[in-house]
Motif scaffolding. Sequence first.
Motif, PDB file in Angstrom:
ATOM      1  N   MET A 121       0.842  -1.178  -0.113  1.00  0.00           N
ATOM      2  CA  MET A 121       0.068  -0.118  -0.080  1.00  0.00           C
ATOM      3  C   MET A 121       0.826   1.342   0.018  1.00  0.00           C
ATOM      4  O   MET A 121       1.685   1.106   0.851  1.00  0.00           O
ATOM      5  CB  MET A 121      -1.043  -0.024   1.230  1.00  0.00           C
ATOM      6  N   ARG A 122       0.573   2.196  -0.941  1.00  0.00           N
ATOM      7  CA  ARG A 122       1.325   3.284  -0.729  1.00  0.00           C
ATOM      8  C   ARG A 122       0.245   4.548  -1.005  1.00  0.00           C
ATOM      9  O   ARG A 122      -0.750   4.320  -1.605  1.00  0.00           O
ATOM     10  CB  ARG A 122       2.225   3.476  -1.760  1.00  0.00           C
ATOM     11  N   PRO A 123       0.569   5.826  -0.655  1.00  0.00           N
ATOM     12  CA  PRO A 123      -0.201   6.799  -0.950  1.00  0.00           C
ATOM     13  C   PRO A 123      -0.340   7.146  -2.260  1.00  0.00           C
ATOM     14  O   PRO A 123       0.512   7.138  -3.135  1.00  0.00           O
ATOM     15  CB  PRO A 123       0.386   8.202  -0.242  1.00  0.00           C
ATOM     16  N   ALA A 124      -1.592   7.690  -2.916  1.00  0.00           N
ATOM     17  CA  ALA A 124      -2.069   7.821  -4.337  1.00  0.00           C
ATOM     18  C   ALA A 124      -1.422   9.421  -4.496  1.00  0.00           C
ATOM     19  O   ALA A 124      -1.012  10.068  -3.798  1.00  0.00           O
ATOM     20  CB  ALA A 124      -3.387   7.967  -4.330  1.00  0.00           C
ATOM     21  N   THR A 125      -0.840   9.476  -5.941  1.00  0.00           N
ATOM     22  CA  THR A 125      -0.411  10.800  -6.315  1.00  0.00           C
ATOM     23  C   THR A 125      -1.144  11.330  -7.475  1.00  0.00           C
ATOM     24  O   THR A 125      -1.910  10.460  -8.231  1.00  0.00           O
ATOM     25  CB  THR A 125       1.006  10.814  -6.642  1.00  0.00           C
ATOM     26  N   ALA A 126      -1.067  12.398  -7.775  1.00  0.00           N
ATOM     27  CA  ALA A 126      -1.676  12.921  -9.258  1.00  0.00           C
ATOM     28  C   ALA A 126      -1.297  12.093 -10.270  1.00  0.00           C
ATOM     29  O   ALA A 126      -2.197  11.695 -11.200  1.00  0.00           O
ATOM     30  CB  ALA A 126      -1.202  14.368  -9.385  1.00  0.00           C
ATOM     31  N   ALA A 127      -0.208  11.473 -10.568  1.00  0.00           N
ATOM     32  CA  ALA A 127       0.291  10.878 -11.614  1.00  0.00           C
ATOM     33  C   ALA A 127      -0.542   9.499 -11.756  1.00  0.00           C
ATOM     34  O   ALA A 127      -0.595   8.854 -12.760  1.00  0.00           O
ATOM     35  CB  ALA A 127       1.694  10.510 -11.579  1.00  0.00           C
ATOM     36  N   ASP A 128      -1.188   8.959 -10.617  1.00  0.00           N
ATOM     37  CA  ASP A 128      -2.034   7.767 -10.614  1.00  0.00           C
ATOM     38  C   ASP A 128      -3.343   7.727 -11.119  1.00  0.00           C
ATOM     39  O   ASP A 128      -4.136   6.929 -11.343  1.00  0.00           O
ATOM     40  CB  ASP A 128      -2.060   7.300  -9.010  1.00  0.00           C
ATOM     41  N   SER A 129      -3.752   9.288 -11.460  1.00  0.00           N
ATOM     42  CA  SER A 129      -5.239   9.158 -11.653  1.00  0.00           C
ATOM     43  C   SER A 129      -5.617   8.638 -12.970  1.00  0.00           C
ATOM     44  O   SER A 129      -6.777   7.959 -12.998  1.00  0.00           O
ATOM     45  CB  SER A 129      -5.542  10.962 -12.022  1.00  0.00           C
ATOM     46  N   PRO A 130      -4.796   8.677 -13.867  1.00  0.00           N
ATOM     47  CA  PRO A 130      -5.407   7.879 -15.206  1.00  0.00           C
ATOM     48  C   PRO A 130      -5.420   6.350 -15.117  1.00  0.00           C
ATOM     49  O   PRO A 130      -6.341   5.896 -15.476  1.00  0.00           O
ATOM     50  CB  PRO A 130      -4.243   8.208 -16.217  1.00  0.00           C
ATOM     51  N   ALA A 131      -4.439   5.724 -14.496  1.00  0.00           N
ATOM     52  CA  ALA A 131      -4.488   4.293 -14.165  1.00  0.00           C
ATOM     53  C   ALA A 131      -5.813   4.075 -13.257  1.00  0.00           C
ATOM     54  O   ALA A 131      -6.387   3.144 -13.274  1.00  0.00           O
ATOM     55  CB  ALA A 131      -2.999   3.976 -13.522  1.00  0.00           C
ATOM     56  N   LEU A 132      -5.879   4.835 -11.962  1.00  0.00           N
ATOM     57  CA  LEU A 132      -6.925   4.760 -11.354  1.00  0.00           C
ATOM     58  C   LEU A 132      -8.295   4.704 -11.995  1.00  0.00           C
ATOM     59  O   LEU A 132      -9.273   3.943 -11.666  1.00  0.00           O
ATOM     60  CB  LEU A 132      -6.609   5.832 -10.143  1.00  0.00           C
ATOM     61  N   GLU A 133      -8.336   5.702 -12.648  1.00  0.00           N
ATOM     62  CA  GLU A 133      -9.626   5.948 -13.584  1.00  0.00           C
ATOM     63  C   GLU A 133      -9.921   4.513 -14.416  1.00  0.00           C
ATOM     64  O   GLU A 133     -11.124   4.093 -14.436  1.00  0.00           O
ATOM     65  CB  GLU A 133      -9.575   7.106 -14.390  1.00  0.00           C
TER      66      GLU A 133
END
Length: 172
Positions: free
Chosen positions: A1-13
Amino acid sequence: MRPATAADSPALEAMILARSSWLEHRGMPSWRASAQDLAGQAENTDGSMWLLVADSPERIVGCTTIQQQTPPWGWTEQELAEPADYLYSTITDPADREHRPGTIIALWAVDRAAREGKHWVRRGCMFPGLVRYYETQGFKLFHEVQRTRNRIYLMGRRAETIEELPQLFNVG
Protein backbone atom coordinates in the motif's frame (compact mmCIF):
# COMPACT_ATOMS: atom_id res chain seq x y z
CA MET A 1 0.00 0.00 0.00
CA ARG A 2 1.19 3.47 -0.81
CA PRO A 3 -0.32 6.95 -0.94
CA ALA A 4 -1.86 7.94 -4.26
CA THR A 5 -0.41 10.81 -6.28
CA ALA A 6 -1.75 12.95 -9.10
CA ALA A 7 0.26 10.82 -11.55
CA ASP A 8 -1.89 7.81 -10.56
CA SER A 9 -5.17 9.37 -11.73
CA PRO A 10 -5.28 7.88 -15.29
CA ALA A 11 -4.49 4.31 -14.16
CA LEU A 12 -6.85 4.70 -11.21
CA GLU A 13 -9.67 5.82 -13.50
CA ALA A 14 -9.06 2.81 -15.77
CA MET A 15 -9.27 0.47 -12.77
CA ILE A 16 -12.50 2.14 -11.57
CA LEU A 17 -14.01 1.80 -15.06
CA ALA A 18 -13.03 -1.90 -15.14
CA ARG A 19 -14.85 -2.42 -11.82
CA SER A 20 -17.81 -0.42 -13.16
CA SER A 21 -18.08 -2.69 -16.22
CA TRP A 22 -17.91 -5.75 -13.96
CA LEU A 23 -20.71 -4.37 -11.76
CA GLU A 24 -22.91 -3.32 -14.70
CA HIS A 25 -22.53 -6.74 -16.33
CA ARG A 26 -24.08 -8.16 -13.15
CA GLY A 27 -26.91 -5.61 -13.07
CA MET A 28 -25.48 -3.63 -10.15
CA PRO A 29 -24.93 0.12 -9.81
CA SER A 30 -21.44 1.33 -10.67
CA TRP A 31 -19.10 4.28 -10.33
CA ARG A 32 -18.97 4.98 -14.08
CA ALA A 33 -20.52 8.45 -13.82
CA SER A 34 -18.11 9.48 -11.06
CA ALA A 35 -14.98 7.54 -12.16
CA GLN A 36 -13.07 10.68 -13.13
CA ASP A 37 -13.96 12.45 -9.88
CA LEU A 38 -13.02 9.40 -7.80
CA ALA A 39 -9.70 9.06 -9.64
CA GLY A 40 -9.16 12.77 -9.04
CA GLN A 41 -9.03 12.08 -5.29
CA ALA A 42 -5.49 10.82 -5.97
CA GLU A 43 -4.54 14.46 -6.45
CA ASN A 44 -5.42 15.35 -2.83
CA THR A 45 -2.23 16.48 -1.16
CA ASP A 46 -3.45 15.30 2.25
CA GLY A 47 -2.54 11.70 1.40
CA SER A 48 -5.99 10.36 2.23
CA MET A 49 -6.22 8.01 -0.78
CA TRP A 50 -4.17 4.83 -0.62
CA LEU A 51 -3.41 2.35 -3.39
CA LEU A 52 -2.86 -1.38 -3.34
CA VAL A 53 -0.36 -1.98 -6.11
CA ALA A 54 1.08 -5.09 -7.69
CA ASP A 55 4.77 -5.21 -8.52
CA SER A 56 6.56 -5.94 -11.79
CA PRO A 57 5.29 -3.85 -13.47
CA GLU A 58 3.53 -1.71 -10.89
CA ARG A 59 -0.21 -1.54 -11.49
CA ILE A 60 -3.12 -0.44 -9.35
CA VAL A 61 -5.10 -3.34 -7.91
CA GLY A 62 -7.30 -1.32 -5.56
CA CYS A 63 -7.79 1.91 -3.68
CA THR A 64 -9.39 3.26 -0.55
CA THR A 65 -9.73 6.67 1.03
CA ILE A 66 -9.23 7.15 4.75
CA GLN A 67 -10.69 9.99 6.77
CA GLN A 68 -9.39 10.67 10.26
CA GLN A 69 -12.92 11.42 11.48
CA THR A 70 -16.10 9.42 11.25
CA PRO A 71 -18.97 11.34 9.59
CA PRO A 72 -21.09 12.63 12.48
CA TRP A 73 -24.47 11.40 11.30
CA GLY A 74 -25.61 7.94 12.34
CA TRP A 75 -23.16 7.38 15.19
CA THR A 76 -23.66 8.03 18.91
CA GLU A 77 -21.69 10.71 20.73
CA GLN A 78 -19.86 7.98 22.63
CA GLU A 79 -18.88 6.24 19.38
CA LEU A 80 -17.72 9.50 17.83
CA ALA A 81 -15.51 10.18 20.87
CA GLU A 82 -13.48 7.01 20.19
CA PRO A 83 -10.48 7.46 17.87
CA ALA A 84 -11.29 5.87 14.50
CA ASP A 85 -10.41 5.87 10.83
CA TYR A 86 -13.24 5.92 8.31
CA LEU A 87 -12.86 4.08 4.99
CA TYR A 88 -14.73 5.04 1.87
CA SER A 89 -14.43 4.68 -1.89
CA THR A 90 -12.78 1.27 -1.63
CA ILE A 91 -12.62 -0.08 -5.18
CA THR A 92 -10.69 -3.05 -6.55
CA ASP A 93 -9.79 -4.40 -9.97
CA PRO A 94 -12.10 -7.33 -10.77
CA ALA A 95 -9.22 -9.05 -12.60
CA ASP A 96 -7.58 -9.63 -9.20
CA ARG A 97 -10.61 -11.01 -7.34
CA GLU A 98 -8.87 -14.33 -6.63
CA HIS A 99 -6.33 -12.47 -4.45
CA ARG A 100 -9.10 -10.81 -2.40
CA PRO A 101 -7.72 -7.27 -2.70
CA GLY A 102 -10.69 -5.74 -0.87
CA THR A 103 -9.94 -7.92 2.14
CA ILE A 104 -6.24 -7.07 1.96
CA ILE A 105 -7.07 -3.35 1.92
CA ALA A 106 -9.49 -3.71 4.85
CA LEU A 107 -7.02 -5.70 6.95
CA TRP A 108 -4.24 -3.23 6.14
CA ALA A 109 -6.52 -0.39 7.32
CA VAL A 110 -7.33 -2.26 10.56
CA ASP A 111 -3.61 -2.85 11.20
CA ARG A 112 -2.68 0.74 10.28
CA ALA A 113 -5.33 2.15 12.62
CA ALA A 114 -4.04 0.02 15.51
CA ARG A 115 -0.46 1.13 14.89
CA GLU A 116 -1.63 4.76 14.94
CA GLY A 117 -3.47 4.33 18.24
CA LYS A 118 -6.97 4.32 16.80
CA HIS A 119 -9.63 2.11 18.38
CA TRP A 120 -11.80 1.49 15.33
CA VAL A 121 -12.02 1.33 11.58
CA ARG A 122 -15.47 2.31 10.33
CA ARG A 123 -17.14 2.30 6.97
CA GLY A 124 -20.55 2.70 5.43
CA CYS A 125 -22.29 1.21 2.42
CA MET A 126 -25.69 1.25 0.73
CA PHE A 127 -26.18 -2.41 -0.19
CA PRO A 128 -26.98 -5.43 1.99
CA GLY A 129 -24.65 -7.51 -0.20
CA LEU A 130 -21.75 -5.27 0.79
CA VAL A 131 -22.73 -5.60 4.45
CA ARG A 132 -22.39 -9.39 4.12
CA TYR A 133 -19.06 -9.01 2.31
CA TYR A 134 -17.66 -6.60 4.93
CA GLU A 135 -18.80 -8.99 7.66
CA THR A 136 -16.47 -11.61 6.13
CA GLN A 137 -13.68 -9.08 6.79
CA GLY A 138 -14.60 -8.88 10.48
CA PHE A 139 -16.74 -5.73 10.32
CA LYS A 140 -19.95 -5.59 12.35
CA LEU A 141 -23.14 -3.73 11.44
CA PHE A 142 -23.77 -1.04 14.05
CA HIS A 143 -26.46 1.22 12.58
CA GLU A 144 -28.84 1.59 9.65
CA VAL A 145 -29.56 5.20 8.75
CA GLN A 146 -31.97 6.64 6.22
CA ARG A 147 -30.23 9.49 4.38
CA THR A 148 -32.46 11.28 1.87
CA ARG A 149 -33.09 8.56 -0.73
CA ASN A 150 -30.57 5.99 0.49
CA ARG A 151 -30.37 3.61 3.42
CA ILE A 152 -26.82 3.59 4.76
CA TYR A 153 -25.40 0.66 6.69
CA LEU A 154 -22.74 1.81 9.17
CA MET A 155 -20.15 -0.76 10.14
CA GLY A 156 -17.05 -0.99 12.30
CA ARG A 157 -14.21 -3.24 13.34
CA ARG A 158 -11.88 -2.86 16.27
CA ALA A 159 -8.39 -1.83 15.25
CA GLU A 160 -5.78 -4.52 15.84
CA THR A 161 -2.43 -5.56 14.50
CA ILE A 162 -2.70 -8.20 11.79
CA GLU A 163 0.35 -10.43 12.10
CA GLU A 164 -0.27 -12.30 8.82
CA LEU A 165 -0.59 -9.08 6.80
CA PRO A 166 2.83 -9.32 5.08
CA GLN A 167 1.92 -12.73 3.61
CA LEU A 168 -1.32 -11.35 2.17
CA PHE A 169 0.49 -8.79 0.03
CA ASN A 170 1.45 -11.31 -2.68
CA VAL A 171 -1.06 -9.78 -5.13
CA GLY A 172 -0.78 -10.13 -8.88
